[in-house]
Write an enzyme that holds these catalytic residues in place. Structure first.
Site: not given
Length: 465
Positions: A331, A419
Site C-alpha cells: 500500500c 493487505h
C-alpha cells in the site's frame, strides 16, 4: 433506549490499561454461552483499520471484537474512527466512510455532528443484539476533554451501562488511579460504576493486602477482578514491538517503521514464528545483512517518505535493492517505492518524488478504495483487503504481481495494495521460498479463533461474569 439487558462498559484509568482485550474476552465468553453479543466503541483513534464485507472502514480492535462475538463486523460497532496523518490532524471516518468536511473542523465543534451518529449506531446495535459490550477511550477523567466527549461517560449515561473501571497494575499506582478517576466523575457517573478491575497482575495476590477493602471503603465500589498479565497472539490495537535486533541463525526481515505506518498487525504471522525475526527499523542502519525488506502501509506516504530521506534510510533501501534480495511494499510502501506521488488535492503531504525503485506513479485521490478481496493465486485463493487513496499506474517495464492492477513486480521489488497477505498460508510459504525460510505458514484466521477461545477461558477463570 430499549428495555434489553444493560450494556457492559469497560473504561480505563489510562490508555493501554487493557480495555480492548477485556472487551474482546467478554465478547467471546458470552458468545460461547450462546448470547447474541456485539462490541461497540463510539470513537476510536488508530491507523490499524479493517474493512467490513460492505466495504466500510472500522478500527481493527472492533473488527477483532466482532469476530470474538461471532458477529458480522459492521460500521455501527465503531461509528467514528480517527486516523492520524499529521501531528495535529486526523482523518475522520464516519459510519465507515471518510468525511472530509468534519476532518477539517476544530475538535470541539464536531460533537454535535458526531454524537447523533453515535446515538444512532448504539440504538441500532441494541435493537439487533441481546448484549452490547462497550469500550471507552483513554480515560474518562480527562477533564479538558469532557466537553467534547462522545466515547466515555456520555455513552455510559446515554444507555445507563454497567461500567467497570480498569487499571493497569503492572505500571504501579493502580489504587491511586482508580480512586482518582472515580473522584473526577460526577455523582450520576459514579453511580454507574459497578466494579473496579485490576489488570496485568503478576506476582502473589497476597501482596495486595487490604488495598481493595480500603478502596471500597473510600468509594463504595468493590474490586471485582484481578486479571493476570496475559500473553497472547491477537492483533494489538495501535502498538508495535520495538527494540528487536538482527539475530544469527534466523531469517531476519527488516520492517521499515516510519511515521504513520499503518495496519502493522498484518505482519503478526511473521512475529510469532520461532524461525523468523521481524526487526522494526526506524533509524539509519546498514540493511544488507537482512534477508528481506518490507515497507508497510502508511496513512501519509509523503511524510513517511520524507522521514526516510531525513534519516538516510532512503539510501540504505536503495543499497539493499542492489543485493538482489526481496523488497516488498504494501500500500503506502508501494507508493514510496515508486517514482512519483502526486497529491493535487493535498490529502497527504503534497507532491513527492518516490525512491524510484519500481516504475510506478501514484496519484492521491479524494475518494478512498475500501473493499475486501478474494484473489485466485496459483492453485489457491488469497484473502485480504484494500484501503487506500492512491491510484497507481505503470510508468515503465513492470510485471503484474498478485493480480493485475493490484500489484506489480520489477526485478526484486514486489509491491501490492492487498493487505493481509501473510495471514494466508499460501502467500506466507511463497514468501519463505523467496527468502530461504521454512514453509511453515498457517491459516491465521483459524489461529486467531483459537486464541480468542483461550482468552475467554482466562477471563472465565479470573473475571466477574
Amino acid at each position: 433506549m430499549n428495555n434489553k439487558v444493560k450494556p457492559i462498559m469497560i473504561l480505563g484509568c489510562t490508555s493501554d490499561a487493557g480495555k480492548s482485550l477485556i472487551v474482546t474476552a467478554i465478547c467471546r465468553l458470552l458468545a460461547n454461552r450462546g448470547v447474541k453479543v456485539a462490541p461497540f466503541k463510539a470513537q476510536n483513534m488508530s491507523n490499524n483499520a479493517a474493512i467490513t464485507e460492505d466495504g466500510l472502514e472500522i478500527g481493527r480492535a472492533q473488527y477483532l471484537q466482532a469476530l470474538a462475538a461471532k458477529a458480522k463486523p459492521s460500521s455501527s460497532m465503531n461509528p467514528v474512527l480517527l486516523k492520524p496523518s499529521a501531528d495535529t490532524f486526523s482523518q475522520v471516518i464516519v459510519n465507515g466512510v471518510v468525511n472530509h468536511k468534519i476532518s477539517q473542523m476544530p475538535w470541539m465543534e464536531r460533537k454535535s455532528l458526531l454524537w447523533r451518529e453515535v446515538q444512532h449506531a448504539l440504538l441500532q446495535l441494541q435493537n439487533e443484539y441481546e448484549q452490547i459490550v462497550i469500550e471507552g477511550a483513554g480515560s474518562p477523567a480527562e477533564i479538558n476533554l469532557r466537553a467534547g466527549d462522545i466515547v466515555n461517560m456520555s455513552v455510559a449515561l446515554e444507555c445507563q451501562a454497567d461500567v467497570y473501571l480498569v487499571s493497569d497494575i503492572d505500571r504501579g499506582g493502580s489504587f491511586a488511579h482508580l480512586l482518582g478517576t472515580w473522584a473526577c466523575l460526577a455523582p450520576e457517573e459514579q453511580a454507574l460504576i459497578k466494579g473496579f478491575v485490576l489488570n496485568k497482575f503478576r506476582g502473589d495476590p497476597l501482596l495486595l493486602g487490604n488495598a481493595m477493602a480500603w478502596l471500597q471503603e473510600k468509594t463504595g465500589i468493590p474490586t471485582v477482578a484481578n486479571l493476570p498479565y496475559y500473553r497472547h497472539q491477537l492483533p494489538e490495537e495501535d502498538s508495535f514491538r520495538l527494540g528487536t535486533k538482527w539475530q544469527r541463525g534466523k531469517i531476519n526481515i527488516a520492517l521499515i517503521y516510519y511515521p504513520y505506518a499503518s495496519n502493522l498487525d498484518e505482519f503478526d504471522p511473521l512475529i510469532y514464528q520461532d524461525d523468523i525475526n521481524l526487526v522494526p527499523v526506524h533509524q539509519n542502519e546498514d540493511l544488507n545483512d537482512f534477508d528481506a525488506l518490507i515497507l508497510p502501509g502508511s496513512k501519509n506516504s509523503g511524510v513517511s517518505l520524507e522521514f526516510l530521506r531525513t534519516t538516510g534510510l532512503d539510501s540504505k533501501i536503495c543499497q539493499f535493492k542492489k543485493t538482489g534480495k526481496l523488497i516488498l511494499g504494501v500500500c503506502g510502501g508501494l507508493q514510496i517505492l515508486g517514482k512519483r506521488i502526486i497529491d493535487t488535492h493535498s490529502i497527504e503531504d503534497g507532491d513527492k518524488n518516490g525512491l524510484g525503485l519500481i516504475a510506478l506513479q501514484t496519484e492521491i485521490e479524494i475518494d478512498k478504495s475500501t473493499r475486501q478481496r478474494s484473489i485466485k493465486w496459483f492453485d489457491s485463493s488469497l484473502l485480504g483487503y484494500e484501503i487506500h487513496h492512491g491510484k497507481t499506474v505503470v510508468s515503465g517495464s513492470v510485471f503484474p504481481f498478485i493480480s493485475k492492477g493490484l500489484g506489480w513486480r520489477q526485478e526484486n521489488i514486489y509491491s501490492t495494495y492487498l493487505h493481509g497477505l501473510f495471514e494466508n498460508k499460501v502467500f506466507y510459504d511463497w514468501f519463505m521460498r523467496q527468502v530461504g525460510g521454512r514453509e511453515n505458514g498457517i491459516e491465521w484466521s483459524a489461529h486467531i479463533d483459537t486464541e480468542l477461545d483461550n482468552l475467554a477461558a482466562m477471563f472465565a477463570l479470573h473475571g466477574w461474569l
